[in-house]
Design an enzyme around this catalytic site. Structure first.
Site, PDB file in Angstrom:
ATOM      1  N   THR A   1     -30.282 -35.965  18.599  1.00  0.00           N
ATOM      2  CA  THR A   1     -30.295 -34.602  18.060  1.00  0.00           C
ATOM      3  C   THR A   1     -31.243 -33.706  18.845  1.00  0.00           C
ATOM      4  O   THR A   1     -32.216 -34.179  19.438  1.00  0.00           O
ATOM      5  CB  THR A   1     -30.745 -34.657  16.584  1.00  0.00           C
ATOM      6  OG1 THR A   1     -30.989 -33.344  16.120  1.00  0.00           O
ATOM      7  CG2 THR A   1     -32.024 -35.459  16.407  1.00  0.00           C
ATOM      8  N   ASP A   2     -30.985 -32.401  18.790  1.00  0.00           N
ATOM      9  CA  ASP A   2     -31.923 -31.447  19.411  1.00  0.00           C
ATOM     10  C   ASP A   2     -33.201 -31.305  18.588  1.00  0.00           C
ATOM     11  O   ASP A   2     -34.182 -30.725  19.056  1.00  0.00           O
ATOM     12  CB  ASP A   2     -31.260 -30.079  19.615  1.00  0.00           C
ATOM     13  CG  ASP A   2     -30.822 -29.397  18.321  1.00  0.00           C
ATOM     14  OD1 ASP A   2     -30.914 -30.007  17.243  1.00  0.00           O
ATOM     15  OD2 ASP A   2     -30.381 -28.223  18.402  1.00  0.00           O
ATOM     16  N   GLU A   3     -33.196 -31.866  17.367  1.00  0.00           N
ATOM     17  CA  GLU A   3     -34.381 -31.727  16.511  1.00  0.00           C
ATOM     18  C   GLU A   3     -35.585 -32.473  17.085  1.00  0.00           C
ATOM     19  O   GLU A   3     -36.720 -32.224  16.685  1.00  0.00           O
ATOM     20  CB  GLU A   3     -34.084 -32.189  15.082  1.00  0.00           C
ATOM     21  CG  GLU A   3     -32.973 -31.361  14.472  1.00  0.00           C
ATOM     22  CD  GLU A   3     -32.783 -31.567  12.981  1.00  0.00           C
ATOM     23  OE1 GLU A   3     -33.762 -31.846  12.284  1.00  0.00           O
ATOM     24  OE2 GLU A   3     -31.640 -31.437  12.526  1.00  0.00           O
TER      25      GLU A   3
ATOM     26  N   TYR B   1     -37.185 -37.526   9.947  1.00  0.00           N
ATOM     27  CA  TYR B   1     -35.881 -37.729  10.604  1.00  0.00           C
ATOM     28  C   TYR B   1     -36.008 -37.525  12.113  1.00  0.00           C
ATOM     29  O   TYR B   1     -35.637 -38.405  12.900  1.00  0.00           O
ATOM     30  CB  TYR B   1     -34.833 -36.761  10.027  1.00  0.00           C
ATOM     31  CG  TYR B   1     -33.581 -36.643  10.885  1.00  0.00           C
ATOM     32  CD1 TYR B   1     -32.728 -37.732  11.042  1.00  0.00           C
ATOM     33  CD2 TYR B   1     -33.286 -35.457  11.557  1.00  0.00           C
ATOM     34  CE1 TYR B   1     -31.589 -37.634  11.839  1.00  0.00           C
ATOM     35  CE2 TYR B   1     -32.145 -35.351  12.347  1.00  0.00           C
ATOM     36  CZ  TYR B   1     -31.309 -36.442  12.490  1.00  0.00           C
ATOM     37  OH  TYR B   1     -30.192 -36.347  13.293  1.00  0.00           O
TER      38      TYR B   1
ATOM     39  N   LYS C   1     -35.658 -40.215  15.255  1.00  0.00           N
ATOM     40  CA  LYS C   1     -34.665 -40.081  16.336  1.00  0.00           C
ATOM     41  C   LYS C   1     -35.389 -40.014  17.687  1.00  0.00           C
ATOM     42  O   LYS C   1     -34.919 -40.586  18.682  1.00  0.00           O
ATOM     43  CB  LYS C   1     -33.794 -38.837  16.134  1.00  0.00           C
ATOM     44  CG  LYS C   1     -32.845 -38.908  14.945  1.00  0.00           C
ATOM     45  CD  LYS C   1     -31.786 -39.999  15.046  1.00  0.00           C
ATOM     46  CE  LYS C   1     -30.757 -39.762  16.127  1.00  0.00           C
ATOM     47  NZ  LYS C   1     -29.643 -40.755  16.055  1.00  0.00           N
TER      48      LYS C   1
HETATM   49  N1  LIG Z   1     -24.921 -33.927  11.890  1.00  0.00           N
HETATM   50  C1  LIG Z   1     -25.452 -33.263  12.917  1.00  0.00           C
HETATM   51  O1  LIG Z   1     -25.419 -32.022  12.948  1.00  0.00           O
HETATM   52  C2  LIG Z   1     -26.038 -34.019  14.095  1.00  0.00           C
HETATM   53  C3  LIG Z   1     -26.440 -33.292  15.219  1.00  0.00           C
HETATM   54  C4  LIG Z   1     -26.937 -33.987  16.320  1.00  0.00           C
HETATM   55  C5  LIG Z   1     -27.006 -35.369  16.309  1.00  0.00           C
HETATM   56  N2  LIG Z   1     -26.626 -36.052  15.198  1.00  0.00           N
HETATM   57  C6  LIG Z   1     -26.691 -37.532  15.242  1.00  0.00           C
HETATM   58  O2  LIG Z   1     -25.352 -38.001  15.216  1.00  0.00           O
HETATM   59  C7  LIG Z   1     -25.283 -39.242  14.523  1.00  0.00           C
HETATM   60  C8  LIG Z   1     -24.254 -39.156  13.418  1.00  0.00           C
HETATM   61  O3  LIG Z   1     -24.626 -38.103  12.524  1.00  0.00           O
HETATM   62  P1  LIG Z   1     -23.716 -37.769  11.255  1.00  0.00           P
HETATM   63  O4  LIG Z   1     -24.031 -36.389  10.853  1.00  0.00           O
HETATM   64  O5  LIG Z   1     -22.329 -38.161  11.529  1.00  0.00           O
HETATM   65  O6  LIG Z   1     -24.350 -38.781  10.189  1.00  0.00           O
HETATM   66  P2  LIG Z   1     -23.752 -39.290   8.814  1.00  0.00           P
HETATM   67  O7  LIG Z   1     -24.929 -39.412   7.908  1.00  0.00           O
HETATM   68  O8  LIG Z   1     -22.584 -38.469   8.391  1.00  0.00           O
HETATM   69  O9  LIG Z   1     -23.173 -40.734   9.155  1.00  0.00           O
HETATM   70  C9  LIG Z   1     -24.015 -41.813   9.477  1.00  0.00           C
HETATM   71  C10 LIG Z   1     -23.184 -43.091   9.425  1.00  0.00           C
HETATM   72  O10 LIG Z   1     -24.043 -44.169   9.815  1.00  0.00           O
HETATM   73  C11 LIG Z   1     -23.850 -45.230   8.902  1.00  0.00           C
HETATM   74  N3  LIG Z   1     -25.113 -45.981   8.778  1.00  0.00           N
HETATM   75  C12 LIG Z   1     -26.277 -45.530   8.269  1.00  0.00           C
HETATM   76  N4  LIG Z   1     -27.188 -46.512   8.257  1.00  0.00           N
HETATM   77  C13 LIG Z   1     -26.575 -47.601   8.807  1.00  0.00           C
HETATM   78  C14 LIG Z   1     -27.001 -48.919   9.084  1.00  0.00           C
HETATM   79  N5  LIG Z   1     -28.225 -49.340   8.766  1.00  0.00           N
HETATM   80  N6  LIG Z   1     -26.127 -49.765   9.683  1.00  0.00           N
HETATM   81  C15 LIG Z   1     -24.874 -49.358   9.994  1.00  0.00           C
HETATM   82  N7  LIG Z   1     -24.397 -48.127   9.718  1.00  0.00           N
HETATM   83  C16 LIG Z   1     -25.252 -47.258   9.131  1.00  0.00           C
HETATM   84  C17 LIG Z   1     -23.500 -44.572   7.586  1.00  0.00           C
HETATM   85  O11 LIG Z   1     -22.831 -45.484   6.710  1.00  0.00           O
HETATM   86  C18 LIG Z   1     -22.639 -43.409   8.033  1.00  0.00           C
HETATM   87  O12 LIG Z   1     -21.282 -43.784   8.110  1.00  0.00           O
HETATM   88  C19 LIG Z   1     -26.702 -39.539  14.026  1.00  0.00           C
HETATM   89  O13 LIG Z   1     -27.303 -40.438  14.924  1.00  0.00           O
HETATM   90  C20 LIG Z   1     -27.388 -38.189  14.070  1.00  0.00           C
HETATM   91  O14 LIG Z   1     -28.763 -38.338  14.298  1.00  0.00           O
HETATM   92  C21 LIG Z   1     -26.144 -35.414  14.085  1.00  0.00           C
END
Ligand SMILES: NC(=O)c1ccc[n+]([C@@H]2O[C@H](COP(=O)([O-])OP(=O)(O)OC[C@H]3O[C@@H](n4cnc5c(N)ncnc54)[C@H](O)[C@@H]3O)[C@@H](O)[C@H]2O)c1
Length: 348
Positions: A130-132, A157, A161
């Site tokens: 993430t950019d965070e 969080y 990350k």
């Molecule tokens: N949502 C955003 O805007 C955003 C932006 C930049 C980066 N990200 C990154 O992208 C990735 C996905 O984000 P998202 O928004 O889809 O998240 P999300 O919370 O919608 O999904 C996370 C998934 O990971 C699974 N998970 C969690 N803990 C787990 C574990 N211990 N073992 C196996 N599976 C597990 C969950 O069951 C879920 O299906 C993350 O790494 C997040 O940091 C998200």
């Protein structure tokens, strides 16, 4: 190409899974199915012979070793994480376990497998971040996050990350594991779990409930349509340079208030209220502690090296998203019934 995608039942992971299968790749979706997961997100590909699901927890190294041995992937795309900033402030322990220890386990399982396979040339471990991790920017629009921006995470969080990013780089430098990283801005779009700002606003508006906005609504985020992110990720994992990170952004900076007003205007067109405009429901609520003021991505590297650009503006993407929520009540209605969902507002 056989991809092992972690977190493929979540918001972004499921977009990656759907797109990869549509492009003819074999996909193994490894997910623990936490509260944030929903197998309905991958229903469009669930019957494809290209798709397999493996329920496993990234905190369980033995389970990961077994998964690598059983499925023998060419590529790993690691998205599984605890992802909600507000939850990380209320209870950081799970973020440390999953995002840091879980990523360590993924790196070790991948390294063991990659070495046992004779270090195949094409193997890649793509860490999705993430950019965070870069902290908060001043309001000057010329200042943006580049890949060289110093890390300055400010929530449990983003700190978890950031730690995972450092581990991934260390496994590249210390063991030669072929890694690529990407750091992305805020995503939105279909299948977004209804505890994040955009689905909360759409679903509260449809229910005639207040539309909560933190503080004065001046926090700026750089919004990216989730399907554009999935497209960028498949490009980075196949063509990104080893050991390098790529910032991915929508070039769509908006304040939270602007964003919510845009959603209200779209709903006014598509599903007019009988008693006034949706914007009348906007309510300002006490701000989150340490709420970062502004995030903005400089996507020059991914644009010039890999030729990637987002395909939609935030207005187009929001219109698609609102349409999707209007047409997919069967998806979100059961989620709202779960205790606590929709009570936790977030911007990510
Ligand atoms: N949502 C955003 O805007 C955003 C932006 C930049 C980066 N990200 C990154 O992208 C990735 C996905 O984000 P998202 O928004 O889809 O998240 P999300 O919370 O919608 O999904 C996370 C998934 O990971 C699974 N998970 C969690 N803990 C787990 C574990 N211990 N073992 C196996 N599976 C597990 C969950 O069951 C879920 O299906 C993350 O790494 C997040 O940091 C998200």
């Amino acid at each position: 190409m056989k991809l092992l995608v972690t977190g493929g039942a979540g918001f972004i992971g499921s977009a990656v899974v759907r797109l990869a299968v549509a492009r003819g790749h074999q996909v193994v979706n490894l997910d623990a199915l936490t509260y944030a997961a929903n197998l309905a997100n991958v229903a469009p590909v669930a019957d494809s012979p290209l798709y397999a699901f493996q329920q496993a927890d990234i905190r369980d190294l033995a389970a990961l070793d077994a998964c690598f041995a059983a499925h023998q992937p060419d590529i790993v795309m690691h998205l599984a994480a605890e992802s909600h900033v507000d939850r990380s402030i209320d209870g950081p322990a799970e973020f440390i376990d999953t995002n840091i220890t879980g990523t360590f386990n993924m790196l070790e399982a991948a390294r063991t497998y990659w070495m046992a396979q004779g270090r195949p040339q094409g193997f890649r471990f793509h860490h999705i971040s993430t950019d965070e991790v870069f902290g908060s920017l001043p309001s000057d629009p010329s200042v943006k996050f580049t890949e060289a921006t110093a890390y300055d995470p400010r929530s449990p969080y983003s700190a978890s990350k950031a730690a995972s990013d450092h581990l991934v780089r260390a496994w590249h430098e210390s063991y030669g594991l072929p890694v690529v990283l990407s750091n992305c801005s805020n995503n939105y779009g279909p299948y977004h779990f209804p505890e994040k700002l955009i689905p909360v606003v759409i679903l509260n508006a449809l229910a005639g409930k207040p539309l909560p906005i933190y503080g004065d609504g001046s926090n700026v985020r750089d919004w990216l349509y989730v399907e554009d992110h999935a497209d960028a990720l498949l490009l980075v994992v196949s063509q990104g340079q080893l050991g390098r990170s790529y910032n991915i952004g929508g070039e769509n900076e908006r304040t939270n208030l602007q964003l919510v007003e845009t959603i209200c205007a779209i709903l006014d067109q598509l599903r007019p209220r009988e008693t006034g405009a949706y914007a009348d429901l906007i309510t300002f609520v006490t701000d989150r502690p340490g709420h970062d003021a502004r995030y903005a991505i400089d996507p020059s590297r991914i644009r010039t090296e890999l030729g990637w650009r987002p395909s939609v503006s935030v207005e187009e993407g929001l219109e698609r998203t609102v349409h999707w929520y209007l047409e997919n009540e069967d998806w979100w209605h059961p989620l709202l019934a779960r205790q606590g969902v929709g009570q936790r507002l977030g911007t990510t």
